[in-house]
Design an enzyme around this catalytic site. Structure first.
Site, PDB file in Angstrom:
ATOM      1  N   ARG A 183       0.884  -1.496  -0.114  1.00  0.00           N
ATOM      2  CA  ARG A 183       0.534  -0.045   0.376  1.00  0.00           C
ATOM      3  C   ARG A 183       0.708   1.784  -0.181  1.00  0.00           C
ATOM      4  O   ARG A 183       0.587   2.004   0.257  1.00  0.00           O
ATOM      5  CB  ARG A 183      -1.496  -0.370   1.263  1.00  0.00           C
ATOM      6  CG  ARG A 183      -2.407  -0.864   1.152  1.00  0.00           C
ATOM      7  CD  ARG A 183      -3.031  -0.616   0.318  1.00  0.00           C
ATOM      8  NE  ARG A 183      -3.532   0.859   0.615  1.00  0.00           N
ATOM      9  CZ  ARG A 183      -4.666   1.607   1.566  1.00  0.00           C
ATOM     10  NH1 ARG A 183      -5.570   0.494   2.059  1.00  0.00           N
ATOM     11  NH2 ARG A 183      -5.141   2.620   1.585  1.00  0.00           N
ATOM     12  N   LYS A 184       2.632   1.063  -0.364  1.00  0.00           N
ATOM     13  CA  LYS A 184       2.939   2.583   0.498  1.00  0.00           C
ATOM     14  C   LYS A 184       3.623   2.809  -1.251  1.00  0.00           C
ATOM     15  O   LYS A 184       3.082   1.797  -2.348  1.00  0.00           O
ATOM     16  CB  LYS A 184       4.162   1.793   1.320  1.00  0.00           C
ATOM     17  CG  LYS A 184       4.228   1.891   2.631  1.00  0.00           C
ATOM     18  CD  LYS A 184       2.688   2.598   3.597  1.00  0.00           C
ATOM     19  CE  LYS A 184       2.352   1.998   4.692  1.00  0.00           C
ATOM     20  NZ  LYS A 184       1.678   0.834   5.066  1.00  0.00           N
ATOM     21  N   VAL A 185       3.861   4.205  -1.408  1.00  0.00           N
ATOM     22  CA  VAL A 185       4.031   4.241  -2.306  1.00  0.00           C
ATOM     23  C   VAL A 185       5.129   3.473  -3.574  1.00  0.00           C
ATOM     24  O   VAL A 185       5.316   3.665  -4.258  1.00  0.00           O
ATOM     25  CB  VAL A 185       5.249   6.159  -2.377  1.00  0.00           C
ATOM     26  CG1 VAL A 185       6.040   6.451  -3.008  1.00  0.00           C
ATOM     27  CG2 VAL A 185       3.842   6.685  -1.254  1.00  0.00           C
TER      28      VAL A 185
END
Length: 380
Positions: A183-185
Site C-alpha cells: 500500500r506504500k509508495v
C-alpha cells in the site's frame, strides 16, 4: 455499473522488478546479503541519512527504534491515536505505555501543542507519524522535543518521497522507521527500514535484527576463515531478504516518477472537487509537499451523505474506497489507555474516506470517482 472495478491502490511493479527478483534467486543468495546492503546504502542516501538498516516491516523498525532508545516499563510515549495500530503496538512491545495525543485537522499529524497537552513527568519519547504521506511539521516538533529533552521518533511508514522545507522526510531525523508494504509508495512486498545518523545505534540495530549476533551471516560467508559469532544481547529475527531488496532497489529508482504521478493525480482530484460543496480534500501543508500515499476527503458535518453512505455509493458504482485512518484509542486493544480528549482524531476517523489513487489511474477512472461524490453532494 460501467467499466471495470477501480481499486483503491495498485503497486506499480513490472518486468524490471520481476527480473531483479529472479536474478537474486538465481544468484543463490536469497537471505539477507549484498542486495540488502546495497538497498540500505541507496535508501539512506535518498532520504539524507547516514545509515539505513533494513528489516522485515515498519512495525519491527519502530520496535527496534524504541529498543535502542532504552524505553521500557514505567515509561510513557506520546503517540497519535490517528494512525494504524502498529504505531501504538510498538510502544507496548517494549513494555512502555502509549499516551494518545490529538492531531490537527488539515494534516492528520501531531503538533507541538497537541503533544504538550498530554506530556507528563513519565514521558520519555514522542512518536510522530507522517500520516498518509502528508509530512508532519518536524521542525517545530524537533524544537519542542529538544526543549523538553525528549527524543523524537518519526514513523515515516508512508513518508518516502514527501518533503519538508525541500528536503526528504527523514532528513535530520534522530531515528525514523519506514514501510515497503504494497500500500506504500514503493514496495518490497513486505519490509521496512530504520534510518539514523548515529553510527553506534546503526551498529546495534544491525545486531538486534539478526538475533543479537556480533557478526552477520553475510560477514561469516564472506570470511575466508571461520568466524565464531557471539550473541551480545537478546535480539530478534527481523531480517529483510535479498529478493525483497532487489525489488526495492528497482522501486527506489522509480520513486521520483511515482511521486510526480501521484502529485499530478492529487492535483487533478483537487481541481475536480473544488466546486463540490461540503468536501475538504487533503493537500500540501505550508512547510512541505505530500507524496499522497493516501488521498482522503473530509465531508462537512452537514454533508448530505455520511461517510459510510459515501463508501456504499462508491462501491455500488464499482469504486473501491476505504474508511479514513483508524483511531487506535477506540479499538478494544486500547480501551482505557491514557489520552487527552481527541475530538479531531475522532472526527477524521469517523467521517473521512480514502479515494483511489495509484500510478496507472486514468482520467476516466478519476472522473467516475468524482461523479459519485457529486451525485451524493447533490442529493441534499
Amino acid at each position: 455499473m460501467s467499466g471495470d472495478r477501480i481499486p483503491v491502490m495498485i503497486p506499480w511493479l513490472g518486468e524490471e522488478e520481476a527480473q531483479a527478483a529472479a536474478d537474486a534467486v538465481l544468484s543463490g543468495w536469497v537471505a539477507q546479503g549484498p542486495r540488502v546492503a546495497a538497498f540500505e546504502r541507496a535508501f539512506a542516501e535518498r532520504v539524507g541519512a547516514e545509515h539505513g538498516i533494513a528489516v522485515s516491516s515498519c512495525t519491527t523498525a519502530l520496535h527496534l527504534a524504541l529498543v535502542v532508545l532504552g524505553l521500557g516499563p514505567g515509561d510513557e510515549v506520546v503517540v497519535p491515536s490517528l494512525s494504524f495500530i502498529a504505531t501504538a503496538n510498538a510502544v507496548r512491545y517494549v513494555g512502555a505505555e502509549p499516551v494518545f495525543a490529538d492531531v490537527e485537522t488539515a494534516t492528520g499529524n501531531l503538533t507541538a501543542a497537541t503533544v504538550d497537552a498530554v506530556r507528563t513527568p513519565r514521558t520519555r519519547a514522542v512518536l510522530a507519524v507522517h500520516q498518509g504521506g502528508v509530512p508532519a511539521d518536524v521542525d517545530s516538533l524537533r524544537a519542542a522535543c529538544a526543549d523538553w529533552d525528549l527524543p523524537l521518533v518519526e514513523d515515516a511508514a508512508c513518508g518516502i518521497g514527501a518533503t519538508v522545507g525541500g528536503k526528504s522526510v527523514g532528513h535530520g531525523a534522530l531515528i525514523a522507521a519506514w514501510s515497503f508494504h504494497p500500500r506504500k509508495v514503493i514496495t518490497t512486498g513486505e519490509g521496512g527500514m530504520v534510518t539514523t545518523d548515529d553510527a553506534e545505534w546503526a551498529e546495534r540495530l544491525g545486531r538486534l535484527r539478526e538475533h543479537g549476533m556480533n557478526a552477520s551471516a553475510a560477514a561469516r560467508h564472506a570470511s575466508r576463515q571461520p568466524i565464531l559469532e557471539s550473541y551480545l544481547e537478546v535480539g530478534y529475527n527481523y531480517r529483510m531478504t535479498d529478493i525483497q531488496a532487489a525489488v526495492g532497489l528497482v522501486q527506489l529508482g522509480r520513486l521520483d516518477e511515482i511521486v510526480t504521478r501521484r502529485r499530478a493525480l492529487a492535483a487533478r482530484y483537487a481541481e475536480l472537487l473544488a466546486d463540490v460543496p461540503g468536501l475538504t480534500p487533503v493537500g500540501d501543508p505550508a512547510y512541505g509537499e505530500a507524496n499522497f500515499q493516501s488521498y482522503w476527503v473530509l465531508p462537512d458535518q452537514d454533508f448530505p451523505a455520511s461517510r459510510d453512505q459515501l463508501l456504499s455509493a462508491l462501491a455500488e458504482a464499482g469504486v473501491s474506497a476505504r474508511r479514513g485512518i483508524m483511531a487506535s484509542h477506540l479499538e478494544p486493544a486500547y480501551q482505557g489507555h491514557p489520552s487527552a480528549p481527541l475530538p479531531v482524531t475522532e472526527r477524521i476517523s469517523r467521517d473521512s474516506l480514502i479515494l483511489p489513487l495509484f500510478h496507472t489511474m486514468t482520467e476516466d477512472q478519476q472522473d467516475r470517482v468524482v461523479a459519485v461524490l457529486r451525485q451524493q453532494a447533490a442529493a441534499g
